[in-house]
Design a protein around this motif. Structure first.
Motif, short mmCIF file in Angstrom:
data_model
loop_
_atom_site.label_atom_id
_atom_site.label_comp_id
_atom_site.label_asym_id
_atom_site.label_seq_id
_atom_site.Cartn_x
_atom_site.Cartn_y
_atom_site.Cartn_z
N ALA A 75 0.84 -1.21 0.00
CA ALA A 75 0.00 0.00 0.00
C ALA A 75 0.87 1.26 0.00
CB ALA A 75 -0.93 0.00 1.21
N GLU A 76 1.95 1.23 0.76
CA GLU A 76 2.86 2.38 0.77
C GLU A 76 3.56 2.53 -0.58
OE1 GLU A 76 5.24 3.07 4.37
OE2 GLU A 76 6.94 3.46 3.02
N ALA A 77 3.90 1.40 -1.20
CA ALA A 77 4.52 1.46 -2.53
C ALA A 77 3.55 2.06 -3.54
CB ALA A 77 4.95 0.06 -2.96
N LEU A 78 2.26 1.77 -3.41
CA LEU A 78 1.26 2.36 -4.31
C LEU A 78 1.19 3.87 -4.10
CD1 LEU A 78 -1.71 -0.20 -4.04
CD2 LEU A 78 0.00 -0.02 -5.87
N ARG A 79 1.21 4.29 -2.84
CA ARG A 79 1.15 5.73 -2.56
C ARG A 79 2.41 6.42 -3.07
NH1 ARG A 79 -1.06 3.85 2.28
NH2 ARG A 79 0.85 4.25 3.45
N ARG A 80 3.56 5.79 -2.90
CA ARG A 80 4.81 6.36 -3.42
C ARG A 80 4.71 6.53 -4.93
NH1 ARG A 80 10.37 3.20 -2.66
NH2 ARG A 80 10.69 4.53 -0.86
N ALA A 81 4.20 5.52 -5.60
CA ALA A 81 4.08 5.58 -7.06
C ALA A 81 3.15 6.72 -7.46
CB ALA A 81 3.57 4.25 -7.59
N ALA A 82 2.01 6.85 -6.76
CA ALA A 82 1.06 7.91 -7.08
C ALA A 82 1.68 9.28 -6.83
CB ALA A 82 -0.22 7.74 -6.26
N ASP A 83 2.40 9.43 -5.73
CA ASP A 83 3.05 10.71 -5.43
C ASP A 83 4.13 11.04 -6.46
OD1 ASP A 83 1.43 11.01 -3.24
OD2 ASP A 83 2.98 10.52 -1.75
N THR A 84 4.88 10.03 -6.85
CA THR A 84 5.94 10.23 -7.84
C THR A 84 5.33 10.63 -9.19
OG1 THR A 84 7.34 8.64 -6.70
CG2 THR A 84 7.90 9.12 -9.01
N PHE A 85 4.24 9.97 -9.57
CA PHE A 85 3.53 10.29 -10.81
C PHE A 85 3.06 11.74 -10.80
CE2 PHE A 85 -0.29 10.22 -13.49
CZ PHE A 85 0.14 9.50 -14.59
N ALA A 86 2.46 12.15 -9.68
CA ALA A 86 1.97 13.53 -9.55
C ALA A 86 3.12 14.53 -9.58
CB ALA A 86 1.17 13.68 -8.26
N ALA A 87 4.22 14.19 -8.92
CA ALA A 87 5.36 15.11 -8.85
C ALA A 87 5.99 15.34 -10.22
CB ALA A 87 6.41 14.57 -7.88
N GLN A 88 5.80 14.41 -11.15
CA GLN A 88 6.33 14.58 -12.51
C GLN A 88 5.34 15.33 -13.40
OE1 GLN A 88 9.50 13.80 -12.65
NE2 GLN A 88 9.14 13.08 -10.57
N GLY A 89 4.18 15.71 -12.84
CA GLY A 89 3.22 16.52 -13.60
C GLY A 89 2.24 15.74 -14.44
N PHE A 90 2.10 14.42 -14.18
CA PHE A 90 1.20 13.61 -15.00
C PHE A 90 -0.23 13.60 -14.49
CE2 PHE A 90 5.32 11.50 -16.10
CZ PHE A 90 5.32 11.84 -17.45
N GLY A 91 -0.48 14.10 -13.28
CA GLY A 91 -1.82 14.10 -12.70
C GLY A 91 -1.83 13.33 -11.39
N ARG A 92 -2.99 13.39 -10.71
CA ARG A 92 -3.13 12.74 -9.40
C ARG A 92 -3.88 11.41 -9.57
NH1 ARG A 92 -0.98 11.39 -4.97
NH2 ARG A 92 -0.15 13.48 -4.75
N LEU A 93 -3.19 10.31 -9.28
CA LEU A 93 -3.79 8.98 -9.37
C LEU A 93 -4.54 8.67 -8.08
CD1 LEU A 93 -0.70 6.98 -10.72
CD2 LEU A 93 -2.75 7.57 -12.04
N ASP A 94 -5.75 8.11 -8.21
CA ASP A 94 -6.46 7.56 -7.06
C ASP A 94 -6.27 6.05 -7.11
OD1 ASP A 94 -8.12 6.60 -5.12
OD2 ASP A 94 -9.87 7.74 -5.74
N VAL A 95 -5.36 5.55 -6.27
CA VAL A 95 -5.03 4.12 -6.27
C VAL A 95 -5.69 3.40 -5.09
CG1 VAL A 95 -2.86 4.42 -7.53
CG2 VAL A 95 -2.87 4.59 -5.03
#
Ligand SMILES: [Zn+2]
Length: 172
Positions: A75-95
């Motif tokens: 679950a933490e790995a999913l949140r890290r991935a979502a945060d990393t995705f958002a930080a690169q400007g691709f949008g906010r993932l709801d995982v």
């Protein structure tokens, strides 16, 4: 709490990396032009290639991040991935609905959908192949699954006139 990790900049070599993988920043003009060129050239073979490329890029980068500092749980790995995705400007993932068996994911706003519409207007089919691939890579990295076991596709897309971009990740 954010699980985002910033890219590392090697100013001597002029190289940025994230999870040990090289990182290049492009605007939506570049990204949607590249995607359109690939779609025009490969036609019906393009979606599979674009999703597979997104999955491999994400999986390699996220596995690198996990090797540098392991998440306490999938679950933490999913949140890290979502945060990393958002930080690169691709949008906010709801995982929140994503798990070891896959699941539904939304992204808002999607860099690719917004970029496509701003450049060319609506299209008849979903546009966010990179996002679909990224999500497959997220599940592979978080649950240590072989990428061959994962399929990921976009079900609805803002670029195709839908209210939101939504994705279905399946694990076989
Ligand atoms: Zn989309």
């Amino acid at each position: 709490m954010s699980f985002h990790q910033a890219p590392k900049a090697d100013l001597e070599r002029g190289v940025s990396t994230l999870g040990g993988r090289r990182l290049v920043f492009h605007c939506h003009h570049y990204n949607v032009f590249l995607q359109r060129t690939i779609e025009d050239a490969l036609q019906e073979r393009a979606p599979g290639l674009l999703v597979a490329a997104g999955m491999e890029a994400a999986r390699a980068m996220l596995q690198g991040l996990e090797a540098e500092a392991a998440s306490a749980s999938p679950a933490e790995a999913l949140r890290r991935a979502a945060d990393t995705f958002a930080a690169q400007g691709f949008g906010r993932l709801d995982v929140g609905l994503l798990g070891a068996g896959g699941g539904e994911v939304t992204v808002a706003p999607s860099h690719y959908a917004v970029g496509w519409v701003s450049r060319w207007g609506k299209r008849p089919t979903p546009a966010c192949f990179f996002v679909a691939g990224f999500l497959g890579g997220v599940v592979a990295a978080a649950y240590r699954l072989a990428p061959e076991r994962i399929t990921s596709r976009e079900c609805t897309c803002v670029a195709a006139g839908d209210e939101r971009c939504s994705f279905r990740v399946e694990v076989w």
